[in-house]
Write a protein that holds these residues in place. Structure first.
Motif, mmCIF file in Angstrom:
data_model
loop_
_atom_site.group_PDB
_atom_site.id
_atom_site.type_symbol
_atom_site.label_atom_id
_atom_site.label_comp_id
_atom_site.label_asym_id
_atom_site.label_seq_id
_atom_site.Cartn_x
_atom_site.Cartn_y
_atom_site.Cartn_z
ATOM 1 N N GLU A 179 12.592 34.324 -0.469
ATOM 2 C CA GLU A 179 11.214 34.296 0.018
ATOM 3 C C GLU A 179 10.422 33.119 -0.536
ATOM 4 O O GLU A 179 9.473 32.663 0.094
ATOM 5 C CB GLU A 179 10.515 35.610 -0.335
ATOM 6 C CG GLU A 179 11.068 36.794 0.411
ATOM 7 C CD GLU A 179 10.562 38.124 -0.107
ATOM 8 O OE1 GLU A 179 9.822 38.152 -1.122
ATOM 9 O OE2 GLU A 179 10.918 39.153 0.494
ATOM 10 N N SER A 180 10.796 32.624 -1.702
ATOM 11 C CA SER A 180 10.029 31.545 -2.326
ATOM 12 C C SER A 180 10.833 30.256 -2.508
ATOM 13 O O SER A 180 10.375 29.347 -3.187
ATOM 14 C CB SER A 180 9.507 32.014 -3.689
ATOM 15 O OG SER A 180 10.591 32.341 -4.534
ATOM 16 N N ARG B 114 12.799 26.281 -6.015
ATOM 17 C CA ARG B 114 11.456 26.851 -5.868
ATOM 18 C C ARG B 114 10.500 26.160 -6.834
ATOM 19 O O ARG B 114 10.925 25.473 -7.765
ATOM 20 C CB ARG B 114 11.489 28.353 -6.125
ATOM 21 C CG ARG B 114 11.824 28.711 -7.540
ATOM 22 C CD ARG B 114 12.090 30.194 -7.728
ATOM 23 N NE ARG B 114 12.461 30.488 -9.090
ATOM 24 C CZ ARG B 114 13.615 30.211 -9.655
ATOM 25 N NH1 ARG B 114 14.565 29.626 -8.962
ATOM 26 N NH2 ARG B 114 13.858 30.509 -10.915
ATOM 27 N N ARG C 191 14.173 38.217 -3.094
ATOM 28 C CA ARG C 191 12.923 37.663 -3.632
ATOM 29 C C ARG C 191 13.002 36.146 -3.769
ATOM 30 O O ARG C 191 12.042 35.443 -3.478
ATOM 31 C CB ARG C 191 12.608 38.302 -4.982
ATOM 32 C CG ARG C 191 12.152 39.741 -4.846
ATOM 33 C CD ARG C 191 11.675 40.326 -6.150
ATOM 34 N NE ARG C 191 10.584 39.538 -6.699
ATOM 35 C CZ ARG C 191 10.380 39.360 -7.999
ATOM 36 N NH1 ARG C 191 11.194 39.896 -8.876
ATOM 37 N NH2 ARG C 191 9.358 38.651 -8.426
ATOM 38 N N ARG D 134 17.205 33.502 6.197
ATOM 39 C CA ARG D 134 17.476 34.915 5.887
ATOM 40 C C ARG D 134 18.762 35.438 6.530
ATOM 41 O O ARG D 134 19.392 36.346 5.995
ATOM 42 C CB ARG D 134 16.307 35.792 6.349
ATOM 43 C CG ARG D 134 15.123 35.842 5.423
ATOM 44 C CD ARG D 134 15.476 36.567 4.148
ATOM 45 N NE ARG D 134 15.461 38.000 4.298
ATOM 46 C CZ ARG D 134 14.633 38.794 3.674
ATOM 47 N NH1 ARG D 134 13.748 38.304 2.861
ATOM 48 N NH2 ARG D 134 14.708 40.089 3.844
#
Length: 163
Positions: free
Chosen positions: A52-53, A72, A49, A25
């Motif tokens: 995050e995945s 992902r 978003r 991040r």
């Protein structure tokens, strides 16, 4: 281009002074700065978003991000995208660890590149062209064409495979 990934036959070589590493991040601002001119707009919320995945890689020269990629889960395997870089070699560098990690499993990359070093790498990695990706944009600032020093290009899409 979906298919069963094949481990890259050649080891990855990085230019002296460059570093390939996994992103976290704290790298998000650098990703947004690199991504925005290539995509044609700031898509920070979307990238947050995806972070995050996703498992993300970045190619750095000192403190400057040169290229990035995200991977992902998707459908029956994984999808790599977005990929943003200023040249095929940098796009290959940030894609290489994803292909290596998923050798023998389903991997997909949605790209509009049908020829050149990046497309050849994707094909040699076991992902045959399934369909031609048409990129729909509303901004004439988006760069899905010619790359060059300081001119970043979207090599693979993030949203083609969203459902």
């Amino acid at each position: 281009m979906p298919g069963e990934a094949i481990a890259p036959s050649k080891p990855l070589t990085i230019v002296e002074g460059q570093t390939l590493r996994r992103l976290d991040r704290s790298d998000l601002d650098a990703v947004v700065v690199l991504d925005s001119p290539a995509f044609g707009t700031d898509r920070r919320r979307h990238l947050v978003r995806l972070f995050e995945s996703s498992i993300c890689y970045g190619l750095y020269e000192g403190e400057r991000l040169l290229a990035y990629s995200m991977r992902r889960r998707f459908g029956r395997g994984h999808v790599v995208g977005p990929i943003v870089a200023s040249c095929d070699e940098d796009a290959i560098a940030v894609t290489h660890p994803h292909v290596k990690a998923h050798a023998g499993t389903f991997l997909r990359i949605d790209t509009h590149f049908g020829s050149g070093p990046f497309a050849n790498f994707v094909h040699q990695s076991g992902m045959a062209a399934y369909d031609t990706v048409t990129t729909m944009v509303t901004s004439d600032k988006a760069n899905y064409g010619a790359s060059g020093p300081g001119k970043h290009v979207v090599y693979a899409l993030a949203s083609q495979s969203f459902g």
